[in-house]
Scaffold this motif. Structure first.
Motif, short mmCIF file in Angstrom:
data_model
loop_
_atom_site.label_atom_id
_atom_site.label_comp_id
_atom_site.label_asym_id
_atom_site.label_seq_id
_atom_site.Cartn_x
_atom_site.Cartn_y
_atom_site.Cartn_z
N VAL A 84 27.52 -0.99 3.22
CA VAL A 84 26.57 -1.67 4.56
C VAL A 84 25.41 -1.89 4.21
CG1 VAL A 84 26.26 -1.41 6.92
CG2 VAL A 84 28.48 -0.67 6.29
N ASN A 85 24.88 -3.08 3.75
CA ASN A 85 23.71 -3.65 3.42
C ASN A 85 22.88 -3.80 4.85
OD1 ASN A 85 23.02 -3.59 0.58
ND2 ASN A 85 24.44 -5.20 0.67
N ASN A 86 22.00 -2.82 5.55
CA ASN A 86 21.71 -2.88 6.72
C ASN A 86 20.13 -2.78 6.96
OD1 ASN A 86 21.42 -2.52 9.84
ND2 ASN A 86 20.77 -0.61 9.08
N ALA A 87 19.46 -2.15 5.70
CA ALA A 87 17.95 -1.80 5.75
C ALA A 87 17.26 -3.53 5.78
CB ALA A 87 17.54 -1.11 4.46
N GLY A 88 16.32 -3.27 6.55
CA GLY A 88 15.52 -4.33 6.77
C GLY A 88 14.27 -4.10 7.97
N PHE A 89 13.25 -5.03 7.92
CA PHE A 89 12.33 -5.02 8.86
C PHE A 89 11.86 -6.48 9.04
CE2 PHE A 89 10.25 -5.11 4.70
CZ PHE A 89 9.20 -5.57 4.82
N GLY A 90 10.88 -6.61 10.36
CA GLY A 90 10.60 -7.84 10.87
C GLY A 90 8.91 -7.87 10.56
N LEU A 91 8.56 -9.22 10.56
CA LEU A 91 7.03 -9.42 10.29
C LEU A 91 6.79 -10.37 11.39
CD1 LEU A 91 6.88 -9.93 6.47
CD2 LEU A 91 5.91 -7.95 7.94
N PRO A 92 5.39 -10.39 11.76
CA PRO A 92 5.07 -11.60 12.61
C PRO A 92 5.65 -12.94 12.01
CG PRO A 92 3.29 -10.13 12.57
CD PRO A 92 4.25 -9.73 11.29
N LEU A 93 5.92 -13.99 13.01
CA LEU A 93 6.29 -15.28 12.77
C LEU A 93 5.33 -16.35 11.96
CD1 LEU A 93 8.56 -16.06 15.71
CD2 LEU A 93 9.14 -14.84 13.58
N GLN A 94 4.09 -15.68 12.02
CA GLN A 94 3.06 -16.69 11.27
C GLN A 94 2.87 -16.40 9.91
OE1 GLN A 94 1.85 -19.22 12.92
NE2 GLN A 94 2.98 -18.74 14.68
N PHE A 95 3.80 -17.25 9.21
CA PHE A 95 3.81 -16.91 7.75
C PHE A 95 2.07 -16.93 6.94
CE2 PHE A 95 4.05 -18.69 3.38
CZ PHE A 95 4.42 -17.85 2.73
N ALA A 96 1.55 -17.69 7.32
CA ALA A 96 0.45 -18.10 6.54
C ALA A 96 -0.71 -16.86 6.95
CB ALA A 96 -0.20 -19.41 6.86
N ASP A 97 -0.52 -16.31 8.09
CA ASP A 97 -1.43 -15.33 8.61
C ASP A 97 -0.96 -13.88 7.99
OD1 ASP A 97 -2.95 -17.09 9.72
OD2 ASP A 97 -1.84 -16.89 11.77
N ASN A 98 0.07 -13.80 7.68
CA ASN A 98 0.72 -12.54 7.06
C ASN A 98 0.19 -11.85 5.55
OD1 ASN A 98 2.23 -12.24 9.36
ND2 ASN A 98 3.93 -13.00 8.52
N ASP A 99 0.13 -10.96 5.23
CA ASP A 99 -0.10 -10.34 4.05
C ASP A 99 0.66 -10.89 3.20
OD1 ASP A 99 -0.17 -8.95 1.49
OD2 ASP A 99 -2.01 -7.69 2.56
N VAL A 100 0.65 -11.66 1.99
CA VAL A 100 1.50 -12.12 1.05
C VAL A 100 2.32 -10.93 0.50
CG1 VAL A 100 0.39 -12.27 -1.11
CG2 VAL A 100 2.26 -14.07 -0.55
N ASP A 101 1.88 -9.86 0.16
CA ASP A 101 2.48 -8.47 -0.46
C ASP A 101 3.40 -7.98 0.65
OD1 ASP A 101 1.03 -8.87 -2.60
OD2 ASP A 101 -0.53 -7.29 -2.13
N ASP A 102 3.31 -7.92 1.93
CA ASP A 102 4.16 -7.78 2.95
C ASP A 102 5.38 -8.55 2.91
OD1 ASP A 102 2.69 -5.72 3.76
OD2 ASP A 102 1.86 -6.62 5.61
#
Length: 253
Positions: A84-102
């Motif tokens: 069961v591949n379940n691991a994951g997390f979310g990020l804010p939807l504004q891609f350009a404002d997110n840290d690219v490493d995240d």
């Protein structure tokens, strides 16, 4: 007894998969980053269901940790019957404002780690038989930043793999829930009631897992728990992206 390996097993859907599989008498291998949380749920499950529970602490954004989990999946002396591949997390939807490493870490956990673990599982499942469940999302059917893109990859690859490896007695199912009551949203700083999503749109984790396991047992490539979300996916297929992406800006799936 069958053995299931579950990533992201310390909380949310992963923990619910663990409980429902233990209730069905499966032995478990629980994978997550937090040793304390894993030990707690492992102890709980051993006590309640009397099954064997192995704990494997790993950060699936780390290639070396992914390889340790993959090595366990390739172990023919004690083979895994269900991944069961379940691991994951979310990020804010504004891609350009997110840290690219995240964003890169996000891609590694959702896509690269899932792909590597599927590849490892297939080495021992082909011919012997087995099941793979990839926890995706209805977000994979709409335009919604990199989260949707990652889940769309999981859905597309699961569809192909389910057809390709059926001859080897291996089924691959993408389980695609909508908004589900878990700790996922709280980890993103969105307390209950503040996600901007109507109450009737929320699903119970127990129902999601039960329907996902049922559809995987039936060999389905895609499982969308609940009629309302199946209707939404059908509607999204005929609406323009400008409409679906506008609606998708609310909440987190």
């Amino acid at each position: 007894m069958p053995t299931a390996l579950i990533t992201g097993a310390s909380a949310g859907l992963g923990a619910e998969f663990a409980r429902q599989l233990a209730r069905r008498r499966a032995d478990l291998i629980l994978v997550a980053r937090s040793v304390e949380a894993l030990d707690h749920i492992a102890s709980e499950i051993r006590s309640e269901f009397g099954v064997a529970v192995e704990v494997l602490v790993a950060d699936l954004a780390d290639e070396r940790d992914v390889e340790r989990v993959a090595a366990r999946l390739r172990d023919t002396s004690d083979p895994v019957d269900l991944l069961v591949n379940n691991a994951g997390f979310g990020l804010p939807l504004q891609f350009a404002d997110n840290d690219v490493d995240d964003e890169v870490r996000h891609l590694r956990v959702h896509v690269e780690a899932s792909m590597r673990l599927m590849h490892a599982a297939l080495q021992t499942m082909r011919g012997r038989g087995g099941r793979i469940i990839n926890v995706a999302s209805v977000a994979g059917f709409i335009s919604r930043s990199t989260y949707s893109a990652c889940k769309a990859w999981l859905i597309g690859f699961s569809r192909w793999a389910n057809l390709e490896y059926a001859r080897d007695r291996v089924s691959v199912t993408a389980v695609c829930p909508g908004f589900t009551h878990t700790s996922f949203h709280e980890r993103m700083g969105l307390p209950p009631g503040q996600e901007g999503v109507p109450a009737f749109m929320w699903l119970d984790a127990r129902d999601v897992v039960r329907e996902g396991l049922r559809d995987a047992a039936r060999g389905r490539s895609v499982s969308i728990p609940s009629f309302r979300y199946r209707a939404i996916v059908m509607l999204a297929a005929v609406l323009p992206d400008s409409v679906t992406s506008g609606v998708a800006r609310r909440g987190r799936v």
